[in-house]
Design an enzyme around this catalytic site. Structure first.
Site, short mmCIF file in Angstrom:
data_model
loop_
_atom_site.label_atom_id
_atom_site.label_comp_id
_atom_site.label_asym_id
_atom_site.label_seq_id
_atom_site.Cartn_x
_atom_site.Cartn_y
_atom_site.Cartn_z
N GLU A 201 0.86 -1.19 0.00
CA GLU A 201 0.00 0.00 0.00
C GLU A 201 0.88 1.23 0.00
O GLU A 201 2.03 1.16 0.41
CB GLU A 201 -0.82 0.06 1.32
CG GLU A 201 -1.60 -1.17 1.61
CD GLU A 201 -2.08 -1.21 3.07
OE1 GLU A 201 -1.89 -0.23 3.81
OE2 GLU A 201 -2.63 -2.25 3.44
N LYS B 183 2.48 4.48 1.50
CA LYS B 183 2.68 4.95 2.87
C LYS B 183 2.28 6.42 2.87
O LYS B 183 2.98 7.27 2.33
CB LYS B 183 4.14 4.78 3.29
CG LYS B 183 4.38 5.15 4.74
CD LYS B 183 5.80 4.82 5.15
CE LYS B 183 6.04 5.03 6.64
NZ LYS B 183 5.79 6.37 7.10
N LYS C 208 11.00 2.85 2.44
CA LYS C 208 11.03 4.31 2.24
C LYS C 208 11.64 4.64 0.89
O LYS C 208 12.73 4.16 0.56
CB LYS C 208 11.86 4.96 3.35
CG LYS C 208 11.30 4.75 4.75
CD LYS C 208 10.29 5.77 5.12
CE LYS C 208 10.98 6.95 5.73
NZ LYS C 208 10.06 7.95 6.25
N CYS D 238 15.17 49.98 -6.62
CA CYS D 238 15.03 51.44 -6.45
C CYS D 238 16.20 52.09 -5.73
O CYS D 238 16.23 53.31 -5.58
CB CYS D 238 13.73 51.76 -5.73
SG CYS D 238 13.71 51.25 -4.00
N CYS E 289 18.29 48.33 -2.35
CA CYS E 289 17.30 47.62 -3.16
C CYS E 289 17.72 47.60 -4.63
O CYS E 289 18.01 48.67 -5.20
CB CYS E 289 15.94 48.29 -3.01
SG CYS E 289 14.70 47.61 -4.13
N TYR F 88 -6.42 2.44 7.00
CA TYR F 88 -5.72 1.30 6.41
C TYR F 88 -5.57 0.10 7.34
O TYR F 88 -4.90 -0.87 7.00
CB TYR F 88 -4.33 1.71 5.92
CG TYR F 88 -3.56 2.59 6.90
CD1 TYR F 88 -3.18 2.12 8.15
CD2 TYR F 88 -3.21 3.89 6.55
CE1 TYR F 88 -2.48 2.91 9.03
CE2 TYR F 88 -2.51 4.70 7.43
CZ TYR F 88 -2.15 4.21 8.67
OH TYR F 88 -1.48 5.01 9.54
N CYS G 130 9.15 52.32 -4.58
CA CYS G 130 9.90 51.24 -5.24
C CYS G 130 9.06 50.64 -6.38
O CYS G 130 7.96 50.12 -6.16
CB CYS G 130 10.24 50.17 -4.21
SG CYS G 130 11.06 48.73 -4.94
N ASP H 99 1.70 10.11 3.92
CA ASP H 99 2.58 10.95 4.73
C ASP H 99 1.77 11.99 5.49
O ASP H 99 1.50 13.08 5.00
CB ASP H 99 3.61 11.63 3.81
CG ASP H 99 4.79 12.16 4.59
OD1 ASP H 99 4.90 11.83 5.79
OD2 ASP H 99 5.59 12.90 4.02
#
Ligand code: IVH
Length: 712
Positions: free
Chosen positions: A152, A154, A361, A458, A455, A271, A478, A156
Site C-alpha cells: 500500500e 505509505k 522508504k 530602487c 534595493c 488502512y 519602489c 505521509d
C-alpha cells in the site's frame, strides 16, 4: 579529519558499509557531517549517546511542535547511522541509556486518551536487500516460501485511531506514545466527508456483523491540491508557507480551532484496525479489510498492489514507486503487509513494530545541479527573497531551473557560493527546495554571494527589523513593489482584471504611467495603445475590464489591497462583518476590541496607518465602489452567532445550510465548544448533540434555523 581504524576482520564489511554510508552523507547532507574518529567501543558510547540525543530532539520537533528542522531523508539517515553503531556494538548500545521515548506526538494541549490496543510504528527498509530480508524472515517464521503480501502507499501525514461504538464515531486519538495520545475528536469530526456512523453493509456482502467496538487506524493528511491552495493563500496574505503537506496536517491538528481542519482541506484514509469486538466482524485478509472499510463508508486505501513471494513483492513495491507521481496525496514510501490476518497474528509484534509489516522508504526525489546565480525578488511588501538560478535539471517529471532560498541568513547558513553544485528536492512543493551543497565538488572559482545593502529595484537602503529574518526595501516609491501590488490587486482572487498581466504591468510602471494603484483607473486609451500590440492586444478590452473592476465584490477588493494576514477567507469574513469599505477602513480609528476576529485585528492595524488609508481614499476618488453581496438577504439576523451542523438535515445539504447561515451573518465551525451558540441537529446526529448537552449549548432543528434566518 581523523583516520579510521577498523577493529576486526569480521566486522570489516559492516564497517566498510558504515564508512561508505557516512561519506555518502557528507556528500548528500545539507551540513558538513563530522566523520567519527576511531571506531572503538568508547567512541561508540559517545556516538550512540549523541545520536540518541539528536534523534530525540528531532522527534520532539517533529511530533510535539510540528516544526521539523531537517528533512525526512536526513532524519532517516541519523536513524540508520544509530542502527549501524548499535548493531556493531550491541553491548555498548545496551549500556547507553535510552534518551527519551521515540516518536511521542502528545502536545500537552489536549486531553489524552488510552488506546485499547497499542499503536505501533513500522520497521523501515531502504534497499531491495532489506526488503528481501524481511520477506525471508516472514517465510521462515510461517514455514512457507510463497507468502501473499499486499503493498500500500505509505501516506505521509499523522496517524490516528478512530473508535466506533455500535457503529457510531465516539473518539479520535493521535498515536501519542503508542499507549495514549491526544484526543482530537473535534478536529477529526471537522474533516469534510467523514461519516459519523458506519454504513450497515448489504446483506450477504461478506461478514455482516457490525462490530460492537472497533478502533479503525489511519492517517490524517493534506492532499496536494489543498496544500498548494493553502500555501498560495498564505503567500498572498504575507504569511509563511508550510514546508510540506505533513507539516500542514500536523500543524492544523494542533490548532485549537477545529474549523481550521475544514478550511485547510484535511483528509483521512483508513488502512488498518486496532481492537475489534467481535473479531469476526472483520474479514480474514488485509485486502478484505480494505474492502470492508470502504463498505462501511469510510475513506479507505483506493489501490493496493498484491504480490506472492519475494520477487513479486519487490516488483509490487517498485510499481507503487512508479505510480506515486500520479497520487493526489503525499507518500514517502510503500507499506508491505502480510495479507492473511491469521499469519499476521502468528508473526506477532516486536518491541515497537509488528513483524508482519515493513515500510519501504522511497529515496527523496533529488537532483544535483549547478548554481549559476542568485537573484533577488522584491515582493509587494518589500521583502527581498533570494532565488537560486540553476542549470536546468530534470526532477520528478519536470525541469527545474529555479529554487527559493527563503532569506539572507539561509545563504550564509548553507555557505552557498555561486558556481557550487547543489542538491534540489521536491517534497510536495511546486517550488523545489535547495537542500544541500556538494562541498566535495566545489569549484575553485566559486564565489560567495554578497547580499546587497540597497534595493536592486530602487536603490533605497535595505532594512532588517529586529527579530525578523526578512530583509526589506522600505522605499515608498519602489517600482518592483508597485508592480507586485498591482499584480496582486488585479489577480483572479483580487478584483480580477482580465488582460492586465505581469508584462503590461511592468510596461505601465516602467513608463511612469502608473505610479500608484489608483492610476489604473486614470488610464486613457492612448496610454494603453502606446504600449504596442505586443503588450496589449486590445486596449478597449483591458480598459473595459478595468472599468468593470470598480464594482468588484468588497471581499475581492479587500483581498486585492494585500492587507498582511488577510487572505481570501479572511477577506470574506471582513466583508461580512463590516459590510462596507468605509467600515473596514474605519477599523483603523481605534484598537480592535478584545475578542475581535483575527481578520478584524489585522485590518485595524493596517488602517491605523495613514498611508494605507490614503491608498483607499484615492481609489474611491477615482470611482472604486465595491459591491456588497448577500448581506441584505434575510438581513443580518444571525450576526455574531456561531453554529455547528451535525447529522443529516431534512432539506438542506451541509453546504447549503452553511451558505445560508453565513449570508445571514452567522459563522459555522466544525466542533462544539463553549463558544458555540447553536447546534443544528438532523437525523443521525451523534457525538455533537451529546457535546452540546454537556456544554449546555442550544440544540435546534432545520425548521428553527430557517425561522431564525427569516428573522421570525
Ligand atoms: S500500518 C502496526 N499502513 O506509517 C502498523 N501505516 O512509520 C500500523 N502509515 O505509524 C501501521 N501509511 O502512521 C500502515 N498504509 C499504511 C500507512 C501507514 C502511512 C504510517 C502510520 C505508521 C507509520 C509508520
Amino acid at each position: 579529519m581523523a583516520v579510521r581504524v577498523f577493529l576486526a576482520a569480521e566486522n570489516f564489511f559492516r564497517h566498510l558499509r558504515a564508512g561508505l554510508w557516512v561519506v555518502g552523507l557528507v556528500l548528500a547532507g545539507a551540513e558538513a557531517q563530522v566523520v567519527p574518529a576511531v571506531m572503538t567501543p568508547s567512541s561508540a558510547r559517545e556516538e550512540i549517546a549523541a545520536l540518541r540525543t539528536e534523534i530525540a530532539r528531532h522527534d520532539a520537533l517533529y511530533h510535539r511542535q510540528a516544526a521539523p528542522e531537517i528533512s525526512d531523508g536526513d532524519y532517516d539517515a541519523l536513524k540508520r547511522k544509530l542502527r549501524e553503531w548499535e548493531q556493531t556494538f550491541p553491548e555498548v548500545a545496551r549500556e547507553v541509556p535510552v534518551v527519551a521515548e521515540v516518536g511521542d506526538d502528545r502536545s500537552g494541549l489536549f486531553k489524552t486518551y488510552r488506546h485499547r490496543e497499542r499503536m505501533m510504528s513500522l520497521e523501515k527498509a531502504y534497499t531491495e536487500a532489506e526488503l528481501r530480508a524481511f520477506a525471508a524472515r516472514v517465510a521462515k517464521a510461517t514455514g512457507r516460501r510463497e507468502v501473499a503480501f499486499v503493498v500500500e502507499p505509505k501516506f505521509d501525514g499523522l496517524a490516528v485511531s478512530v473508535t466506533f461504538e455500535q457503529g457510531r464515531l465516539v473518539r479520535a486519538v493521535t498515536r501519542g506514545n503508542g499507549v495514549e495520545g491526544d484526543d482530537v475528536t473535534g478536529h477529526v469530526l471537522a474533516i469534510t466527508g467523514l461519516l459519523r456512523t458506519l454504513r450497515v453493509p448489504e446483506p450477504g456482502a461478506g461478514a455482516d456483523v457490525m462490530p460492537g467496538v472497533i478502533e479503525v487506524r489511519g492517517e490524517v493528511y493534506v492532499p496536494f491540491a489543498e496544500f498548494q491552495r493553502v500555501n498560495a493563500e498564505r503567500e498572498a496574505a504575507g504569511e509563511v508557507r508550510f514546508a510540506n503537506p505533513r507539516n500542514l496536517a500536523a500543524g492544523t491538528l494542533r490548532q485549537l480551532d477545529p474549523a481550521e481542519v475544514t478550511r485547510r482541506g484535511l483528509a483521512v484514509v483508513f488502512y488498518g484496525i486496532g481492537a475489534c469486538e467481535p473479531i469476526t466482524a472483520v474479514p480474514t485478509t488485509q485486502r478484505g479489510l480494505h474492502g470492508k472499510i470502504r463498505a462501511w463508508g469510510l475513506p479507505g486505501v483506493g489501490e493496493v498492489w498484491p504480490g506472492v513471494g519475494a520477487d513479486a513483492l519487490w516488483r509490487a513495491v517498485q510499481a507503487v514507486e512508479q505510480a506515486r507521481a500520479g497520487f493526489a496525496f503525499p507518500t514517502d514510501g510503500a507499506v508491505v503487509k502480510v495479507d492473511e490476518l491469521k499469519w499476521q497474528r502468528e508473526l506477532g509484534v516486536g518491541e515497537s513494530a509488528p513483524r508482519w509489516a515493513v515500510a519501504y522508504k522511497f529515496a527523496p526525489e533529488r537532483a544535483e545541479t549547478r548554481l549559476r546565480a542568485i537573484t533577488l525578488q522584491v515582493g509587494r511588501t518589500g521583502v527581498l527573497t533570494p532565488v537560486a538560478e540553476l542549470e536546468p535539471v530534470a526532477l520528478a517529471g519536470s525541469k527545474v531551473a529555479r529554487a527559493t532560498l527563503h532569506n539572507r541568513d539561509e545563504i550564509a547558513r548553507r555557505d552557498l557560493r555561486v558556481g557550487d553544485f547543489v542538491y534540489v528536492e521536491k517534497a510536495g512543493e511546486i517550488i523545489p527546495a535547495l537542500v544541500g551543497v556538494n562541498r566535495a565538488r566545489r569549484p575553485v572559482e566559486a564565489v560567495a554571494f554578497v547580499f546587497p545593502t540597497a534595493c536592486p529595484a530602487c536603490g533605497t537602503a535595505l532594512v532588517q527589523r529586529t527579530g525578523e529574518v526578512a530583509v526589506r526595501c522600505p522605499g515608498a516609491a519602489c517600482p518592483a513593489q508597485l508592480r507586485r501590488r498591482i499584480e496582486h490587486f488585479a489577480s483572479k482572487a483580487g478584483v480580477d482584471i482580465e488582460g492586465l498581466g505581469p508584462v503590461m504591468v511592468e510596461a505601465l510602471v516602467e513608463r511612469g504611467v502608473v505610479k500608484e494603484l489608483a492610476d489604473l483607473y486614470r488610464l486613457r486609451r492612448e496610454d494603453v495603445a502606446a504600449l504596442g500590440k505586443n503588450v496589449s492586444k486590445s486596449a478597449e478590452r483591458v480598459l473595459a475590464a478595468i472599468e468593470t473592476s470598480k464594482r468588484a465584490e468588497l471581499a475581492r477588493v479587500l483581498y486585492g489591497l494585500g492587507i498582511p494576514q488577510v487572505g481570501a477567507v479572511a477577506a470574506k469574513e471582513l466583508a461580512r462583518e463590516c459590510g462596507s469599505l468605509a467600515a473596514v477602513v474605519a477599523l483603523g480609528d481605534a484598537a480592535a476590541p478584545a475578542g475581535a476576529s483575527s481578520a478584524v485585528r489585522a485590518a485595524a492595524a493596517y488602517f491605523a496607518e495613514p498611508r494605507n488609508r490614503a491608498v483607499v481614499a484615492e481609489l474611491v476618488a477615482v470611482g472604486l465602489r465595491p459591491t456588497v453581496v448577500d448581506v441584505e438577504v434575510g438581513g443580518r439576523a444571525l450576526a455574531g452567532k456561531t453554529f455547528v451542523l451535525t447529522g443529516t438535515l431534512p432539506t438542506l445539504s451541509r453546504a447549503q445550510a452553511t451558505a445560508k447561515i453565513e449570508a445571514a451573518g452567522g459563522k459555522v465551525t466544525g466542533s462544539v465548544s463553549a463558544r458555540t451558540d447553536y447546534v443544528v441537529a438532523g437525523t443521525e446526529a451523534g457525538v455533537k448533540r451529546e457535546q452540546a448537552r454537556t456544554l449546555k449549548v442550544a440544540v435546534i432543528d432545520e425548521a428553527e434555523l430557517l425561522r431564525m434566518i427569516a428573522g421570525k
